[in-house]
Write a protein that holds these residues in place. Sequence first.
Motif, PDB file in Angstrom:
ATOM      1  N   THR A  88       0.846  -1.190   0.000  1.00 37.85           N
ATOM      2  CA  THR A  88       0.000   0.000   0.000  1.00 37.85           C
ATOM      3  C   THR A  88       0.883   1.243   0.000  1.00 37.85           C
ATOM      4  OG1 THR A  88      -1.829   1.132   1.146  1.00 37.85           O
ATOM      5  CG2 THR A  88      -0.137   0.105   2.520  1.00 37.85           C
ATOM      6  N   ALA A  89       0.351   2.335  -0.508  1.00 40.20           N
ATOM      7  CA  ALA A  89       1.072   3.607  -0.538  1.00 40.20           C
ATOM      8  C   ALA A  89       0.130   4.721  -0.104  1.00 40.20           C
ATOM      9  CB  ALA A  89       1.614   3.886  -1.934  1.00 40.20           C
ATOM     10  N   TRP A  90       0.634   5.602   0.734  1.00 38.26           N
ATOM     11  CA  TRP A  90      -0.152   6.727   1.250  1.00 38.26           C
ATOM     12  C   TRP A  90       0.572   8.014   0.881  1.00 38.26           C
ATOM     13  CZ3 TRP A  90      -0.056   8.610   6.971  1.00 38.26           C
ATOM     14  CH2 TRP A  90      -0.917   9.708   7.108  1.00 38.26           C
ATOM     15  N   GLN A  91      -0.051   8.804   0.002  1.00 33.94           N
ATOM     16  CA  GLN A  91       0.493  10.095  -0.394  1.00 33.94           C
ATOM     17  C   GLN A  91       0.023  11.127   0.626  1.00 33.94           C
ATOM     18  OE1 GLN A  91       2.458  10.275  -3.331  1.00 33.94           O
ATOM     19  NE2 GLN A  91       3.110  12.230  -2.485  1.00 33.94           N
ATOM     20  N   ILE A  92       0.841  11.366   1.642  1.00 36.35           N
ATOM     21  CA  ILE A  92       0.447  12.251   2.743  1.00 36.35           C
ATOM     22  C   ILE A  92       0.123  13.644   2.219  1.00 36.35           C
ATOM     23  CG2 ILE A  92       1.194  13.263   4.929  1.00 36.35           C
ATOM     24  CD1 ILE A  92       3.101  10.848   5.201  1.00 36.35           C
ATOM     25  N   ASN A  93       1.003  14.141   1.395  1.00 29.42           N
ATOM     26  CA  ASN A  93       0.768  15.390   0.669  1.00 29.42           C
ATOM     27  C   ASN A  93       1.664  15.376  -0.557  1.00 29.42           C
ATOM     28  OD1 ASN A  93       3.379  16.330   1.509  1.00 29.42           O
ATOM     29  ND2 ASN A  93       2.481  17.011   3.449  1.00 29.42           N
ATOM     30  N   GLU A  94       1.763  16.483  -1.233  1.00 37.01           N
ATOM     31  CA  GLU A  94       2.501  16.531  -2.497  1.00 37.01           C
ATOM     32  C   GLU A  94       3.957  16.130  -2.345  1.00 37.01           C
ATOM     33  OE1 GLU A  94       3.727  20.331  -4.750  1.00 37.01           O
ATOM     34  OE2 GLU A  94       1.756  19.839  -5.565  1.00 37.01           O
ATOM     35  N   LYS A  95       4.536  16.333  -1.159  1.00 37.34           N
ATOM     36  CA  LYS A  95       5.968  16.129  -0.989  1.00 37.34           C
ATOM     37  C   LYS A  95       6.343  14.944  -0.099  1.00 37.34           C
ATOM     38  CE  LYS A  95       7.160  20.989  -1.792  1.00 37.34           C
ATOM     39  NZ  LYS A  95       7.878  22.168  -1.263  1.00 37.34           N
ATOM     40  N   HIS A  96       5.369  14.275   0.492  1.00 33.20           N
ATOM     41  CA  HIS A  96       5.688  13.203   1.434  1.00 33.20           C
ATOM     42  C   HIS A  96       4.827  11.975   1.156  1.00 33.20           C
ATOM     43  CE1 HIS A  96       8.063  16.024   3.848  1.00 33.20           C
ATOM     44  NE2 HIS A  96       7.087  16.893   3.651  1.00 33.20           N
ATOM     45  N   ARG A  97       5.466  10.802   1.200  1.00 32.99           N
ATOM     46  CA  ARG A  97       4.776   9.555   0.883  1.00 32.99           C
ATOM     47  C   ARG A  97       5.291   8.435   1.785  1.00 32.99           C
ATOM     48  NH1 ARG A  97       6.871   8.182  -4.244  1.00 32.99           N
ATOM     49  NH2 ARG A  97       5.712   9.976  -5.035  1.00 32.99           N
ATOM     50  N   HIS A 149      10.532  11.811   0.915  1.00 35.25           N
ATOM     51  CA  HIS A 149      10.314  13.203   1.307  1.00 35.25           C
ATOM     52  C   HIS A 149      11.028  14.139   0.327  1.00 35.25           C
ATOM     53  CE1 HIS A 149       8.941  11.477   5.106  1.00 35.25           C
ATOM     54  NE2 HIS A 149      10.033  10.747   5.081  1.00 35.25           N
ATOM     55  N   GLN A 150      10.263  14.955  -0.389  1.00 38.74           N
ATOM     56  CA  GLN A 150      10.819  15.938  -1.316  1.00 38.74           C
ATOM     57  C   GLN A 150      11.080  17.216  -0.532  1.00 38.74           C
ATOM     58  OE1 GLN A 150      11.173  15.083  -4.803  1.00 38.74           O
ATOM     59  NE2 GLN A 150      12.602  16.808  -4.696  1.00 38.74           N
ATOM     60  N   LEU A 151      12.320  17.406  -0.080  1.00 38.19           N
ATOM     61  CA  LEU A 151      12.642  18.521   0.810  1.00 38.19           C
ATOM     62  C   LEU A 151      12.667  19.852   0.073  1.00 38.19           C
ATOM     63  CD1 LEU A 151      15.437  16.898   3.005  1.00 38.19           C
ATOM     64  CD2 LEU A 151      12.959  16.901   3.339  1.00 38.19           C
ATOM     65  N   THR A 152      13.242  19.855  -1.138  1.00 33.66           N
ATOM     66  CA  THR A 152      13.259  21.053  -1.981  1.00 33.66           C
ATOM     67  C   THR A 152      12.968  20.608  -3.410  1.00 33.66           C
ATOM     68  OG1 THR A 152      15.609  20.944  -2.596  1.00 33.66           O
ATOM     69  CG2 THR A 152      15.076  21.991  -0.490  1.00 33.66           C
TER      70      THR A 152
END
Length: 426
Positions: free
Chosen positions: A214-223, A275-278
């Motif tokens: 399973t995958a949970w896309q917490i928001n645009e930058k974190h999964r 995590h997409q930090l920048t």
Amino acid sequence: MKMNKTLLSAAVAVGLLSTSGVTHAAGFQLAEYSATGLGRAYAGEAAMADGADAQWRNPAMLTYLEGTQVSVGAIYVDPNIDIEGTSGANTPANSEDFAHSAVIPNFYVSHKYSEKLAIGFAAGTNYGMETDLGKDFAGANHGNEASVISMELNLNAAYQVLENVSVGGGVRYVMAEGSIGATATSPAFGIVDAGDTLKYMEGDDTAWGWQVGTAWQINEKHRLGFAYKSEVNLTLEGYATGAGFNLFNPAKHDIKTNGSMDLTLPATAEIASFHQLTDKVAVHASINWTDWSSFEKLEANLSDRSNPELIKEENWEDNYRFAIGTTYQMTPKLALRSGIAYDTSAVSEEHRTATIPETDRTWLSIGAGYQWSEQLSLDAGFTYILAKDAKMHESDPAGADLFGGSFEGEVSGSIWLVGVQANYRF
């Protein structure tokens, strides 16, 4: 057995078998499923969606892949493993660089069937090892060769159940063969000579397994991602031979007896994050667990006797792997990767053996990806694995010790990995 052997021979012909001298994750587990992941020490894999290879670690990631994608690649493995020790009455028992180089290939296809549904096919391996210390190894009475060779085919599907949640699963078809052997290093009972085979057994089998994720896309930058692979129970059917099976009947020492050996490929689980930090920097991490405690012993079930014949006690333990990596988008076309990982050993010093010289390992990885065109991307990865020096003690007073004494030693070494991969989007 003939049908299974044919399948395995065909697998060898197309290069989809792993045959390496030592394993590169815990036990005889293989982590090398893609060159893309290799460059980040396989950190965050259950939450990554670089290409069609993503389904191998988490089928739910198929929903993140657009159109039809194909990934194909290979990883070259160069192990340098040494064992130093003594056997019996302080007889030197050493083996240098006894592990052989190998190439581990892989192949993946994914297809976005609809906005929410995706399917995929994968071919690779999760398990494989081969050691051959030779008959001249002074500790060969406790074991001088062992192998597990496997190929796995997956059919996977994934569905986006919510805007930010995907689930996936698949069936796994595993083809495997294995062998284990030991040789006398000193005469015994007047009927066994040095160099005689004590116990040798080989066999093969096919079996089914499954995986979910399973995958949970917490928001645009974190999964976050989670994946689980079932254990696979194999009954390797083949034959056994050697003086140890019919010790006081010399006429049967070289006779091959039909038999089988049960082998469980353990269940695994992974939790990972991305995590997409920048705009240019991403960090990803993984924690992996493998149910190695299911690997307790190897027994031969022979056709000419009612009770199982003990081959070797193993008594392994569950192990964990910790990895963290980074991706740096240096230019719109060039991505740089790095990672570090630590594998804990699946066996204690008390139960470590020369045929599977399992120990803690540290991974240091770098890699790069280049977007050659809108459809084609190329990846490369490089890893240095440092194996922790580890002691071992093998003693069986009522068994193997009678044919050469106990064995004490230490294993040391390192492994180089180099991988390349091509990804194409239709």
